[in-house]
Design a protein around this motif. Structure first.
Motif, PDB file in Angstrom:
ATOM      1  N   ALA A   1       0.852  -1.383   0.066  1.00 24.18           N
ATOM      2  CA  ALA A   1      -0.250   0.343  -0.276  1.00 24.18           C
ATOM      3  C   ALA A   1       0.677   1.019  -0.101  1.00 24.18           C
ATOM      4  O   ALA A   1       0.471   2.219  -0.391  1.00 24.18           O
ATOM      5  CB  ALA A   1      -0.605   0.054   1.060  1.00 24.18           C
TER       6      ALA A   1
ATOM      7  N   TYR B   1       3.436   4.083  -4.365  1.00 20.14           N
ATOM      8  CA  TYR B   1       3.661   5.046  -3.982  1.00 20.14           C
ATOM      9  C   TYR B   1       5.168   5.591  -4.298  1.00 20.14           C
ATOM     10  O   TYR B   1       5.767   6.038  -5.406  1.00 20.14           O
ATOM     11  CB  TYR B   1       3.282   5.724  -3.336  1.00 20.14           C
TER      12      TYR B   1
ATOM     13  N   LEU C   1      -1.610   2.021   6.811  1.00 21.72           N
ATOM     14  CA  LEU C   1      -2.947   1.785   5.766  1.00 21.72           C
ATOM     15  C   LEU C   1      -3.263   2.730   5.843  1.00 21.72           C
ATOM     16  O   LEU C   1      -4.597   3.196   4.720  1.00 21.72           O
ATOM     17  CB  LEU C   1      -3.362   0.119   6.999  1.00 21.72           C
ATOM     18  N   VAL C   2      -3.861   2.879   7.233  1.00 26.32           N
ATOM     19  CA  VAL C   2      -5.200   4.433   7.094  1.00 26.32           C
ATOM     20  C   VAL C   2      -4.920   5.312   6.328  1.00 26.32           C
ATOM     21  O   VAL C   2      -5.785   6.162   5.113  1.00 26.32           O
ATOM     22  CB  VAL C   2      -6.278   4.749   8.295  1.00 26.32           C
TER      23      VAL C   2
ATOM     24  N   MET D   1      -2.459   5.747   3.561  1.00 34.17           N
ATOM     25  CA  MET D   1      -2.595   5.727   2.156  1.00 34.17           C
ATOM     26  C   MET D   1      -3.531   5.326   1.626  1.00 34.17           C
ATOM     27  O   MET D   1      -3.916   5.719   0.274  1.00 34.17           O
ATOM     28  CB  MET D   1      -1.222   4.431   1.712  1.00 34.17           C
ATOM     29  N   VAL D   2      -4.846   4.692   2.298  1.00 36.68           N
ATOM     30  CA  VAL D   2      -5.729   4.364   1.614  1.00 36.68           C
ATOM     31  C   VAL D   2      -6.735   5.910   1.278  1.00 36.68           C
ATOM     32  O   VAL D   2      -7.591   6.306   0.593  1.00 36.68           O
ATOM     33  CB  VAL D   2      -6.966   2.915   1.552  1.00 36.68           C
ATOM     34  N   LEU D   3      -7.018   6.629   2.269  1.00 39.26           N
ATOM     35  CA  LEU D   3      -7.688   7.678   2.785  1.00 39.26           C
ATOM     36  C   LEU D   3      -6.859   8.962   1.828  1.00 39.26           C
ATOM     37  O   LEU D   3      -7.989  10.250   0.919  1.00 39.26           O
ATOM     38  CB  LEU D   3      -7.706   8.097   3.957  1.00 39.26           C
TER      39      LEU D   3
ATOM     40  N   ARG E   1      -5.745   8.023  -0.424  1.00 36.70           N
ATOM     41  CA  ARG E   1      -5.274   8.647  -2.106  1.00 36.70           C
ATOM     42  C   ARG E   1      -5.119   9.121  -3.102  1.00 36.70           C
ATOM     43  O   ARG E   1      -4.221   9.481  -3.610  1.00 36.70           O
ATOM     44  CB  ARG E   1      -5.312   7.051  -2.551  1.00 36.70           C
TER      45      ARG E   1
ATOM     46  N   LYS F   1      -5.813   2.659  -8.722  1.00 35.11           N
ATOM     47  CA  LYS F   1      -6.479   2.109  -7.735  1.00 35.11           C
ATOM     48  C   LYS F   1      -6.264   0.443  -7.828  1.00 35.11           C
ATOM     49  O   LYS F   1      -6.688  -0.647  -7.006  1.00 35.11           O
ATOM     50  CB  LYS F   1      -8.277   2.445  -7.622  1.00 35.11           C
TER      51      LYS F   1
ATOM     52  N   MET G   1      -2.744  -1.126  -6.937  1.00 36.15           N
ATOM     53  CA  MET G   1      -3.190  -0.524  -5.736  1.00 36.15           C
ATOM     54  C   MET G   1      -3.880  -1.924  -4.572  1.00 36.15           C
ATOM     55  O   MET G   1      -3.063  -2.727  -3.597  1.00 36.15           O
ATOM     56  CB  MET G   1      -3.170   0.558  -4.528  1.00 36.15           C
ATOM     57  N   ALA G   2      -4.969  -2.623  -5.398  1.00 36.73           N
ATOM     58  CA  ALA G   2      -6.044  -3.394  -4.655  1.00 36.73           C
ATOM     59  C   ALA G   2      -5.457  -4.476  -4.695  1.00 36.73           C
ATOM     60  O   ALA G   2      -4.979  -5.377  -3.916  1.00 36.73           O
ATOM     61  CB  ALA G   2      -7.180  -3.559  -5.262  1.00 36.73           C
TER      62      ALA G   2
ATOM     63  N   MET H   1      -1.706  -5.050  -3.021  1.00 38.78           N
ATOM     64  CA  MET H   1      -2.098  -5.773  -1.670  1.00 38.78           C
ATOM     65  C   MET H   1      -2.154  -7.429  -1.480  1.00 38.78           C
ATOM     66  O   MET H   1      -2.539  -7.826  -0.745  1.00 38.78           O
ATOM     67  CB  MET H   1      -2.714  -4.481  -0.935  1.00 38.78           C
TER      68      MET H   1
END
Length: 292
Positions: free
Chosen positions: A25, A29, A143-144, A146-148, A150, A216, A219-220, A223
């Motif tokens: 995740a 980047y 994780l939070v 990197m995802v929020l 993004r 997206k 990334m998914a 992971m």
């Protein structure tokens, strides 16, 4: 008799799965910014932090987080101000970090080679319950973030000048990536070791890029591959009595090779079956929402 009846194996599995999810995740980047090897540089600096912890009889993990974060911030500021090239800055991290770490570990009371190797190549089965909580907590924070964040993080990785003109806090976001890189490296040193953590950040991303088109989706999938590599690596290492960190990395590289070969075969077959002039599938646009 299953090895997973033991508590230390359950802790090893949970720790590996968490790192397998968090490392790609963040790694996507770093790959986007063409800084895939910064994890190695920060890992070398973290070794100095381990040496400081052993020398002062403090928690090596905590001192490694602090020293690695300071090193990552320094390298980001050097890169931003253009006073040195990215390659030169990484070289300073590589050589200065590992030299300082080996020297400090040698000066400490606990100077055994086995102790040093545990940090260089991982020793997840020796993870205590307290260590596991630290790993899970810090990995969840990475994780939070990197995802929020993004869209904004993708923007600065793709085009930093455009992101700055659009009003994004580029310096703060760059420092966030630097600090989360340091945190991920240090919590993962118990899983795959400081010398192999970059593989978990980069290899799943490289494998996902073979078959996905959008950020997206990449990334998914990265992971997911990181999670599968970590879980299957723990199982295989327990069955074959091999080094856990190295087994996880080997499985991740095997997944990359399998996906790369499969994708190449699929593209070759598709070129033979699809008639010339047929419409090509559109590339998924980057999901970036910038404020104006």
């Amino acid at each position: 008799m299953s090895l997973f009846q033991y508590d230390f194996m359950i802790r090893a599995l949970i720790g590996a799965l968490v790192i397998g999810l968090a490392a790609p995740a963040l790694g996507i980047y770093l790959v986007q910014r063409r800084m895939s090897l910064i994890g190695d540089g920060v890992g070398h600096v973290a070794l100095t932090g381990v040496g400081v912890g052993l020398l002062l009889d403090r928690s090596p993990v905590l001192t490694a987080v602090l020293v690695a974060a300071a090193g990552a911030i320094a390298i980001e500021l050097l890169r931003e101000r253009g006073r040195t090239s990215g390659d030169m800055a990484l070289a300073l991290l590589f050589y200065g970090g590992i030299a300082g770490g080996v020297m400090l570990v040698g000066l400490s009371a606990d100077r055994s080679n086995a102790n040093l190797m545990a940090y260089l190549f991982g020793s997840l089965t020796t993870t205590s319950e307290q260590d596991l909580w630290v790993i899970v907590g810090l990995a969840a924070a990475v994780l939070v973030a990197m995802v929020l964040l993004r869209p904004a993080l993708f923007a600065i990785c793709h085009d930093e000048e455009y992101a700055r003109v659009s009003g994004l806090p580029v310096r703060a976001l760059n420092l966030l990536i630097a600090v989360t890189t340091a945190v991920t490296v240090t919590i993962a040193m118990r899983t795959v070791g400081l010398l192999l953590i970059s593989a978990m950040m980069v290899v799943p991303v490289a494998a996902a890029q073979q078959v996905t088109r959008g950020f997206k989706a990449t990334m998914a999938l990265a992971m997911t591959l990181g999670l599968l590599s970590a879980g299957s690596g723990v199982w295989l290492a327990a069955q074959a009595n091999t080094a856990l960190g190295a087994t996880i990395v080997v499985l991740a590289i095997a997944a990359f090779l399998g996906i790369a070969v499969g994708a190449a075969v699929w593209r070759s077959l598709r070129r033979r079956t699809v008639p010339a002039g047929a419409p090509v599938a559109e590339v998924e646009p980057p999901e970036v929402v910038l404020k104006h």
